[in-house]
Design a protein around this motif. Structure first.
Motif, short mmCIF file in Angstrom:
data_model
loop_
_atom_site.label_atom_id
_atom_site.label_comp_id
_atom_site.label_asym_id
_atom_site.label_seq_id
_atom_site.Cartn_x
_atom_site.Cartn_y
_atom_site.Cartn_z
N THR B 12 1.05 -1.21 0.01
CA THR B 12 -0.04 -0.12 -0.04
C THR B 12 1.00 1.29 0.15
O THR B 12 0.71 2.32 -0.84
CB THR B 12 -0.94 -0.33 1.09
OG1 THR B 12 -1.89 -1.16 1.23
CG2 THR B 12 -1.65 1.35 1.16
N MET B 13 1.67 1.42 0.79
CA MET B 13 2.84 2.55 0.95
C MET B 13 3.52 2.60 -0.17
O MET B 13 3.62 3.73 -0.88
CB MET B 13 3.83 2.37 2.13
CG MET B 13 4.47 3.62 2.77
SD MET B 13 3.40 5.24 2.78
CE MET B 13 2.03 4.56 4.21
N ILE B 16 1.27 4.15 -2.76
CA ILE B 16 0.97 5.75 -2.55
C ILE B 16 2.46 6.51 -2.91
O ILE B 16 2.04 7.65 -3.46
CB ILE B 16 1.00 5.83 -1.09
CG1 ILE B 16 -0.76 5.21 -0.65
CG2 ILE B 16 0.88 7.29 -0.71
CD1 ILE B 16 -0.76 5.20 0.85
N ARG B 19 2.52 6.59 -6.81
CA ARG B 19 1.67 7.42 -7.09
C ARG B 19 2.02 8.94 -7.05
O ARG B 19 1.79 9.83 -8.17
CB ARG B 19 0.19 7.43 -6.65
CG ARG B 19 -0.87 8.02 -7.23
CD ARG B 19 -2.32 7.67 -6.64
NE ARG B 19 -2.24 8.21 -5.02
CZ ARG B 19 -3.06 8.12 -4.16
NH1 ARG B 19 -4.06 7.03 -4.38
NH2 ARG B 19 -2.99 8.33 -2.95
N THR B 84 7.34 5.59 10.27
CA THR B 84 6.57 5.90 11.64
C THR B 84 7.54 6.30 12.58
O THR B 84 6.98 6.58 13.85
CB THR B 84 5.70 4.54 12.18
OG1 THR B 84 6.39 3.52 12.32
CG2 THR B 84 4.45 4.40 10.98
N GLU B 85 8.91 5.87 12.57
CA GLU B 85 9.63 6.27 13.72
C GLU B 85 9.97 7.82 13.74
O GLU B 85 10.75 8.52 12.97
CB GLU B 85 11.19 5.78 13.42
CG GLU B 85 10.78 4.31 13.27
CD GLU B 85 10.50 3.31 14.63
OE1 GLU B 85 10.94 3.97 15.65
OE2 GLU B 85 10.10 1.99 14.90
N ALA B 86 9.26 8.20 14.88
CA ALA B 86 9.09 9.72 14.75
C ALA B 86 9.89 10.47 15.99
O ALA B 86 10.29 11.58 16.22
CB ALA B 86 7.69 10.60 14.89
N LYS B 105 5.37 8.98 8.77
CA LYS B 105 4.13 8.62 8.56
C LYS B 105 2.99 8.65 9.80
O LYS B 105 3.49 8.51 10.90
CB LYS B 105 3.99 7.13 8.15
CG LYS B 105 4.76 6.60 6.97
CD LYS B 105 4.82 5.04 6.89
CE LYS B 105 5.89 4.49 6.08
NZ LYS B 105 5.84 3.26 6.14
N PRO B 106 2.00 8.99 9.85
CA PRO B 106 1.17 9.37 8.42
C PRO B 106 1.55 10.87 7.70
O PRO B 106 1.95 11.58 8.74
CB PRO B 106 -0.35 9.31 8.82
CG PRO B 106 -0.41 9.65 10.29
CD PRO B 106 0.92 9.14 10.76
N PHE B 107 1.64 10.95 6.39
CA PHE B 107 1.75 12.21 5.85
C PHE B 107 0.63 12.35 4.84
O PHE B 107 0.11 11.56 4.73
CB PHE B 107 3.20 12.15 5.35
CG PHE B 107 3.30 10.97 4.36
CD1 PHE B 107 2.79 10.97 2.90
CD2 PHE B 107 3.89 9.55 4.61
CE1 PHE B 107 3.22 10.08 1.96
CE2 PHE B 107 4.08 8.59 3.65
CZ PHE B 107 3.59 8.89 2.26
N GLU B 108 0.52 13.64 4.45
CA GLU B 108 -0.23 14.04 3.60
C GLU B 108 0.57 14.31 2.24
O GLU B 108 1.83 14.49 2.14
CB GLU B 108 -0.71 15.60 3.88
CG GLU B 108 -1.71 15.34 4.96
CD GLU B 108 -2.13 16.94 5.16
OE1 GLU B 108 -1.85 17.78 4.63
OE2 GLU B 108 -3.16 16.98 6.36
N GLN B 111 2.95 16.78 1.42
CA GLN B 111 4.47 16.63 2.35
C GLN B 111 5.21 15.83 1.57
O GLN B 111 6.60 16.07 1.51
CB GLN B 111 4.10 16.15 3.57
CG GLN B 111 3.20 16.87 4.59
CD GLN B 111 3.17 16.19 5.97
OE1 GLN B 111 2.11 15.36 5.87
NE2 GLN B 111 3.76 16.38 6.89
#
Lengths: 155, 124
Positions: B12-13, B16, B19, B84-86, B105-108, B111
């Motif tokens: 999925t990622m 994305i 795309r 996701t490691e923030a 992640k999550p990101f728009e 971004q």
């Protein structure tokens, strides 16, 4: 009359906030608290993530099949109509993002997260083996229910 | 022409990210995909890509190990960690390994597009 007071800190609200942020950012939708529950015949996909570090446990993100399809369609930008690889993988990635977002909010526990696994079934009832009872919250998305089960035990 | 390596165990990622790459003008034939860290390292060779996008938590080699391996032979290719490691410590660990940029992640979509633009990926 004695009253038992739990001294175990609760992190569930952080996972709720993380789920809300994840759904809003990736799907542009809001989650609201709900008192509803899955029906016995509801097809449910559950993304399971292990947590370790200065606390250990698991977080399970359960979503109805129609939530998995709706979110996958939104995230992938194309209609996903079958519970195949795309829907399963999307639930895994959602669970990963919710867990990752939450652990960043509790940095003092230095948590690591496992790779996600996804389980499917009807009226899903995933049991987490732990000495402590899981905390649960149910949220309503535009496509249906999202349930978070959390067990997190400080070492 | 910009050639991009995308490493993420989530199909999925990867979709994305791809795309977004297509939307900024990267050609489909110039995008290579790796579903784990070992595959990413195997696909990479110096000069083969102008940009690498990698996840952190993957089966086999982690994103940090992928970056470390790439930096042994290529010190200049931009590498963006999408993860996701923030936590601050994790970001510092990635910087020490040689990451160029970082997206949590999550990101728009905007971004990610800004990161691609920053690293010379926008050809439209």
């Amino acid at each position: 009359m004695s009253q038992t007071v739990s001294k175990r800190p609760s992190f569930l609200s952080l996972f709720e906030v993380s789920a809300t942020e994840t759904f809003h950012t990736m799907c542009g939708c809001l989650l609201k608290k709900s008192m509803a529950s899955f029906g016995p015949d509801t097809c449910v996909l559950s993304g399971v993530i292990g947590l370790s570090g200065q606390a250990r446990g698991s977080v399970v993100l359960h979503v109805e099949d129609k939530v998995a399809l709706g979110v996958a369609s939104k995230m992938l930008g194309e209609p996903i109509t079958e519970l195949g690889e795309d829907a399963m993988d999307t639930v895994a990635e959602l669970a990963n993002m919710v867990a990752g977002c939450a652990k960043a909010k509790i940095q003092n526990l230095d948590l690591s997260i496992s790779l996600p696994n996804v389980i499917t079934g009807n009226g899903q009832n995933v049991t987490i083996s732990s000495r402590v009872d899981p905390e649960t919250i149910t949220l309503e998305s535009p496509w249906g229910l999202v349930v978070i089960d959390l067990v997190l035990e400080i070492n | 022409m910009v050639r991009v390596l995308v490493a993420d165990d989530s199909n999925t990622m990867r979709k994305i990210i791809i795309r977004s790459l297509l939307a900024v003008g990267v050609r489909e034939e110039d995008i290579a995909q790796a579903a784990d860290g070992d595959e990413a390292v195997a696909l990479f060779s110096p000069g083969a890509f102008e940009l690498v996008l990698t996840d952190w938590n993957m089966p086999g080699k982690t994103g940090i190990e992928v970056i470390t391996e790439i930096r042994k032979t290529d010190e200049s290719v931009p590498i963006i960690m999408i993860t996701t490691e923030a936590e601050r410590q994790r970001v510092l660990q990635a910087i020490q390994a040689g990451v160029t940029d970082y997206l949590v992640k999550p990101f728009e979509a905007d971004q990610l597009r800004a990161k691609l633009d920053k690293h010379g990926c926008c050809t439209t």
